[in-house]
Every structure is written in structure tokens, then in C-alpha cells.
Design a protein around this motif. Structure first.
Motif, PDB file in Angstrom:
ATOM      1  N   MET A   1      35.409  50.499  48.441  1.00  0.00           N
ATOM      2  CA  MET A   1      35.922  50.001  47.164  1.00  0.00           C
ATOM      3  C   MET A   1      36.738  48.739  47.400  1.00  0.00           C
ATOM      4  O   MET A   1      37.482  48.652  48.381  1.00  0.00           O
ATOM      5  N   ILE A   2      36.598  47.783  46.487  1.00  0.00           N
ATOM      6  CA  ILE A   2      37.383  46.552  46.594  1.00  0.00           C
ATOM      7  C   ILE A   2      38.047  46.249  45.256  1.00  0.00           C
ATOM      8  O   ILE A   2      37.622  46.729  44.203  1.00  0.00           O
ATOM      9  N   ILE A   3      39.117  45.467  45.334  1.00  0.00           N
ATOM     10  CA  ILE A   3      39.843  45.030  44.140  1.00  0.00           C
ATOM     11  C   ILE A   3      39.877  43.512  44.126  1.00  0.00           C
ATOM     12  O   ILE A   3      40.103  42.873  45.167  1.00  0.00           O
ATOM     13  N   ILE A   4      39.647  42.945  42.955  1.00  0.00           N
ATOM     14  CA  ILE A   4      39.871  41.519  42.707  1.00  0.00           C
ATOM     15  C   ILE A   4      40.942  41.435  41.631  1.00  0.00           C
ATOM     16  O   ILE A   4      40.880  42.162  40.629  1.00  0.00           O
ATOM     17  N   ALA A   5      41.940  40.576  41.837  1.00  0.00           N
ATOM     18  CA  ALA A   5      43.037  40.455  40.877  1.00  0.00           C
ATOM     19  C   ALA A   5      43.380  38.993  40.650  1.00  0.00           C
ATOM     20  O   ALA A   5      43.433  38.204  41.601  1.00  0.00           O
ATOM     21  N   ASP A   6      43.619  38.661  39.397  1.00  0.00           N
ATOM     22  CA  ASP A   6      44.058  37.313  39.010  1.00  0.00           C
ATOM     23  C   ASP A   6      45.448  37.431  38.416  1.00  0.00           C
ATOM     24  O   ASP A   6      45.620  38.027  37.347  1.00  0.00           O
ATOM     25  N   GLY A   7      46.441  36.868  39.105  1.00  0.00           N
ATOM     26  CA  GLY A   7      47.823  37.024  38.673  1.00  0.00           C
ATOM     27  C   GLY A   7      48.455  35.737  38.203  1.00  0.00           C
ATOM     28  O   GLY A   7      48.619  34.783  38.981  1.00  0.00           O
ATOM     29  N   GLY A   8      48.804  35.681  36.924  1.00  0.00           N
ATOM     30  CA  GLY A   8      49.592  34.569  36.405  1.00  0.00           C
ATOM     31  C   GLY A   8      51.066  34.886  36.497  1.00  0.00           C
ATOM     32  O   GLY A   8      51.480  35.901  37.081  1.00  0.00           O
ATOM     33  N   SER A   9      51.897  34.045  35.909  1.00  0.00           N
ATOM     34  CA  SER A   9      53.327  34.319  35.911  1.00  0.00           C
ATOM     35  C   SER A   9      53.703  35.412  34.919  1.00  0.00           C
ATOM     36  O   SER A   9      54.765  36.018  35.036  1.00  0.00           O
ATOM     37  N   THR A  10      52.841  35.666  33.938  1.00  0.00           N
ATOM     38  CA  THR A  10      53.136  36.667  32.920  1.00  0.00           C
ATOM     39  C   THR A  10      52.342  37.952  33.122  1.00  0.00           C
ATOM     40  O   THR A  10      52.889  39.048  33.025  1.00  0.00           O
ATOM     41  N   LYS A  11      51.044  37.839  33.416  1.00  0.00           N
ATOM     42  CA  LYS A  11      50.182  39.020  33.480  1.00  0.00           C
ATOM     43  C   LYS A  11      49.210  38.920  34.649  1.00  0.00           C
ATOM     44  O   LYS A  11      48.785  37.826  35.017  1.00  0.00           O
ATOM     45  N   THR A  12      48.862  40.091  35.209  1.00  0.00           N
ATOM     46  CA  THR A  12      47.836  40.165  36.243  1.00  0.00           C
ATOM     47  C   THR A  12      46.683  41.014  35.736  1.00  0.00           C
ATOM     48  O   THR A  12      46.879  42.132  35.249  1.00  0.00           O
ATOM     49  N   ASN A  13      45.467  40.465  35.820  1.00  0.00           N
ATOM     50  CA  ASN A  13      44.242  41.202  35.490  1.00  0.00           C
ATOM     51  C   ASN A  13      43.620  41.717  36.783  1.00  0.00           C
ATOM     52  O   ASN A  13      43.365  40.937  37.704  1.00  0.00           O
ATOM     53  N   TRP A  14      43.371  43.022  36.838  1.00  0.00           N
ATOM     54  CA  TRP A  14      42.822  43.664  38.022  1.00  0.00           C
ATOM     55  C   TRP A  14      41.431  44.223  37.713  1.00  0.00           C
ATOM     56  O   TRP A  14      41.182  44.681  36.598  1.00  0.00           O
ATOM     57  N   CYS A  15      40.568  44.229  38.721  1.00  0.00           N
ATOM     58  CA  CYS A  15      39.268  44.876  38.590  1.00  0.00           C
ATOM     59  C   CYS A  15      38.946  45.621  39.885  1.00  0.00           C
ATOM     60  O   CYS A  15      38.862  44.999  40.958  1.00  0.00           O
ATOM     61  N   LEU A  16      38.818  46.931  39.792  1.00  0.00           N
ATOM     62  CA  LEU A  16      38.392  47.771  40.909  1.00  0.00           C
ATOM     63  C   LEU A  16      36.882  47.940  40.838  1.00  0.00           C
ATOM     64  O   LEU A  16      36.340  48.286  39.778  1.00  0.00           O
ATOM     65  N   ILE A  17      36.200  47.690  41.933  1.00  0.00           N
ATOM     66  CA  ILE A  17      34.757  47.909  42.015  1.00  0.00           C
ATOM     67  C   ILE A  17      34.534  49.057  42.986  1.00  0.00           C
ATOM     68  O   ILE A  17      34.841  48.944  44.181  1.00  0.00           O
ATOM     69  N   ASN A  18      34.041  50.180  42.463  1.00  0.00           N
ATOM     70  CA  ASN A  18      33.865  51.340  43.331  1.00  0.00           C
ATOM     71  C   ASN A  18      32.543  51.262  44.093  1.00  0.00           C
ATOM     72  O   ASN A  18      31.772  50.304  43.945  1.00  0.00           O
ATOM     73  N   ASP A  19      32.273  52.270  44.894  1.00  0.00           N
ATOM     74  CA  ASP A  19      31.102  52.236  45.773  1.00  0.00           C
ATOM     75  C   ASP A  19      29.784  52.277  45.010  1.00  0.00           C
ATOM     76  O   ASP A  19      28.734  51.927  45.543  1.00  0.00           O
TER      77      ASP A  19
ATOM     78  N   ASN B   1      45.645  46.211  33.842  1.00  0.00           N
ATOM     79  CA  ASN B   1      46.594  45.092  33.850  1.00  0.00           C
ATOM     80  C   ASN B   1      47.966  45.525  34.335  1.00  0.00           C
ATOM     81  O   ASN B   1      48.352  46.686  34.172  1.00  0.00           O
ATOM     82  N   THR B   2      48.686  44.582  34.923  1.00  0.00           N
ATOM     83  CA  THR B   2      50.118  44.742  35.180  1.00  0.00           C
ATOM     84  C   THR B   2      50.789  43.432  34.786  1.00  0.00           C
ATOM     85  O   THR B   2      50.119  42.490  34.358  1.00  0.00           O
ATOM     86  N   GLU B   3      52.099  43.357  34.981  1.00  0.00           N
ATOM     87  CA  GLU B   3      52.771  42.085  34.757  1.00  0.00           C
ATOM     88  C   GLU B   3      52.400  41.104  35.864  1.00  0.00           C
ATOM     89  O   GLU B   3      51.745  41.464  36.846  1.00  0.00           O
ATOM     90  N   GLY B   4      52.807  39.853  35.728  1.00  0.00           N
ATOM     91  CA  GLY B   4      52.535  38.847  36.739  1.00  0.00           C
ATOM     92  C   GLY B   4      53.581  38.853  37.841  1.00  0.00           C
ATOM     93  O   GLY B   4      54.718  39.291  37.625  1.00  0.00           O
ATOM     94  N   TYR B   5      53.204  38.349  39.034  1.00  0.00           N
ATOM     95  CA  TYR B   5      54.102  38.396  40.191  1.00  0.00           C
ATOM     96  C   TYR B   5      54.168  37.033  40.874  1.00  0.00           C
ATOM     97  O   TYR B   5      53.572  36.827  41.928  1.00  0.00           O
ATOM     98  N   ASN B   6      54.876  36.108  40.274  1.00  0.00           N
ATOM     99  CA  ASN B   6      55.053  34.796  40.876  1.00  0.00           C
ATOM    100  C   ASN B   6      56.144  34.901  41.940  1.00  0.00           C
ATOM    101  O   ASN B   6      57.286  35.237  41.626  1.00  0.00           O
ATOM    102  N   PRO B   7      55.818  34.632  43.215  1.00  0.00           N
ATOM    103  CA  PRO B   7      56.802  34.819  44.285  1.00  0.00           C
ATOM    104  C   PRO B   7      58.014  33.904  44.197  1.00  0.00           C
ATOM    105  O   PRO B   7      59.020  34.137  44.883  1.00  0.00           O
ATOM    106  N   TYR B   8      57.940  32.869  43.368  1.00  0.00           N
ATOM    107  CA  TYR B   8      59.115  32.020  43.180  1.00  0.00           C
ATOM    108  C   TYR B   8      60.174  32.704  42.311  1.00  0.00           C
ATOM    109  O   TYR B   8      61.344  32.339  42.339  1.00  0.00           O
TER     110      TYR B   8
END
Length: 283
Positions: free
Chosen positions: A1-19, A27-34
Motif C-alpha cells: 500500500m502507498i500514500i500520496i499526499a498534497d499538503g498546502g498551508s491550510t489543508k492536506t489531501n491524502w490518497c491511500l492506494i491499497n494492494d 483530509n487533514t490540516e496543512g503542515y507548513n514546516p515554517y
């Protein structure tokens, strides 16, 4: 299984692709390391990722994030995610690479982000070859949701808003001028706070079209003047962009693109679907 995630400063879109190849989005919130510490990111992931994720079966996480432009910031996010995804190979890249891969695939061209923040680049089909620093939300980020929000807030603080817009603003937020200053100058995530007001501008297009249109167009004009037109031979490129601001204000963006002698290319709200295709094709 793999995950692809696109994270902005406000929101992160996640997609899990199973076998079996089934895609599961969340979705979760965004995670800007700054703006978000390692501890903050780890805690948020632990509390906001779906509790039934098969963490022990996820072999690879491909995360593209706002602010992940240097090795130091990539390591910051990777450290946080390693606490949660203990059985996974974790790959961290910049959200600008996500934009380029989403709108251009393996074709060379120009790609941009107009969301909470702003970014832009030239891409050769594999890597980013040129990037003019956006300056982030204090110094730049022209054309972004934050930039539009700041323009709106300045008009509010100075009393420049048309009466109907000002009344709607108060009815919607009940913010005093002291409240605005406190949110911007003393509380965390001021960029997210300012960007939230771009939705108010969109929602009030029918209240005073001239005012709302002018606010957004000026922001896009600044984006082109200070960033896009600084790329060599920019008029030979099509304008490709991801982000909610580009998508929601597309008609105004089209005006500015045409005024600057460029052809409109792909404009998409979120790159996650195209990123999933990119990684599946890559596999």
C-alpha cells in the motif's frame, strides 16, 4: 500500500492506494514546516488521520508540502511523519513539484500555485529548473488567498470598504479592528487567518462586483508583474496553475493571463488526482 499526499498551508489531501488498486481519500490540516513544529505535526497526524488506516501495511508515503523547499524543512516534516508511519519509506518533496507534475506530467513548461500562498516555476519534465522566491506571506505571495485577504483587511481597517461589503463583513465575522490586529500580530498561523477572507470576497462578488473584482484582479496583476513576467520568454509558455484561488477566480485569472500575452493551460483546484496518476504510471 502507498500514500500520496498534497499538503498546502491550510489543508492536506491524502490518497491511500491499497494492494487491490482501490483509492481511499481523506483530509487533514496543512503542515507548513515554517509554521508548524515537529511536535505539532505529529500530534495533528495522530489525532486526525483515519483511525482505521493499516499503518503496518503502508510501505511508502509520498508527501508534497508547502514550505518543503529545503533539505532542512523536508527533514523537519519527515521526522514528524516517521513517528506515525513507522513501517513506511517516507519521501518528502515541495508542493511546487506537486503542481508541476499535476499540470504538466512529464512535459516541460510553466507551473504555479495560487492557494493560501503563491509559488511558480519553470519545469523541464523531471525537475524544477527555475523558481523566483514568492517571499511568503509577509514579504510577497502576490495573488494568493492570503494576499487577497490582506487587501480586504487593510480596506476594513482603513474604512475603505463599500458600505454593503463592510456590513456583510461585520455580520459574518463580528471582528473589531483590535481583533484583526491581535489575530495577525500575536496569534499563530496568521497566513491561514488572512487567506480565509478570500472566500468572503468570492461570496460577495454579487454584492459589489466592481469592488470584489478589482480586489482580486489587482492581486493577480501584482502576481504577474512581480513574478510571472520575470521568467525568461514567459509569453512562450502556457499558464498552468493549481489552487483554490486560481480555480475559484478563474474568470478573472483568464483576463490577466490574456493581458500578459500568455495562453491559458491547465487550471485545477487540487493536484491529488493527477499526482496519483503520476505515481501509478511511474510504478
Amino acid at each position: 500500500m502507498i500514500i500520496i499526499a498534497d499538503g498546502g498551508s491550510t489543508k492536506t489531501n491524502w490518497c491511500l492506494i491499497n494492494d487491490e488498486g482501490t483509492k481511499i481519500n481523506f483530509n487533514t490540516e496543512g503542515y507548513n514546516p515554517y509554521f508548524a513544529s515537529i511536535e505539532y505535526i505529529t500530534n495533528s497526524l495522530q489525532h486526525n488521520l483515519p483511525s482505521d488506516l493499516p499503518f503496518d501495511k503502508i510501505t511508502e508515503v509520498n508527501y508534497y508540502g508547502a514550505g518543503c523547499s529545503t533539505d532542512e524543512k523536508k527533514a523537519h516534516v519527515k521526522t514528524a511523519m516517521s513517528v506515525v508511519f513507522t513501517h513506511s519509506q517516507i519521501n518528502i518533496d515541495h508542493d511546487l513539484m506537486a503542481a508541476a507534475r499535476a499540470v504538466l506530467g512529464r512535459q516541460a513548461g510553466f507551473a504555479a500555485i495560487l492557494g493560501t500562498g503563491t509559488n511558480s516555476c519553470l519545469y523541464d519534465g523531471e525537475k524544477i529548473t527555475q523558481n523566483i522566491d514568492s517571499g511568503a506571506y509577509i514579504l510577497g505571495d502576490e495573488g494568493s488567498g492570503c494576499y487577497i485577504g490582506k487587501k480586504l483587511l487593510i480596506d476594513y481597517l482603513r474604512g475603505y470598504m463599500p458600505k454593503a461589503i463592510e456590513e456583510n463583513f461585520w455580520d459574518t465575522y463580528k471582528l473589531t479592528r483590535d481583533d484583526v490586529n491581535e489575530q495577525v500580530y500575536t496569534k499563530p498561523l496568521a497566513n491561514r487567518f488572512c487567506a480565509g477572507f478570500s472566500k468572503f470576497v468570492y461570496d460577495n462578488m454579487n454584492v459589489n462586483l466592481g469592488y470584489a473584482h478589482g480586489l482580486v484582479k489587482t492581486s493577480f496583476d501584482d502576481f504577474f508583474t512581480n513574478l510571472v513576467t520575470r521568467y525568461p520568454n514567459y509569453q512562450q509558455q502556457s499558464f498552468n496553475c493549481i489552487g483554490s484561488v486560481a480555480y475559484n477566480f478563474r474568470s478573472i485569472l483568464e483576463e490577466v493571463v490574456a493581458e500578459n500575452g500568455m495562453q491559458l493551460g491547465n487550471i485545477i483546484r487540487s493536484p491529488i488526482d493527477n499526482l496519483v496518476k503520476f505515481h501509478l504510471n511511474k510504478s
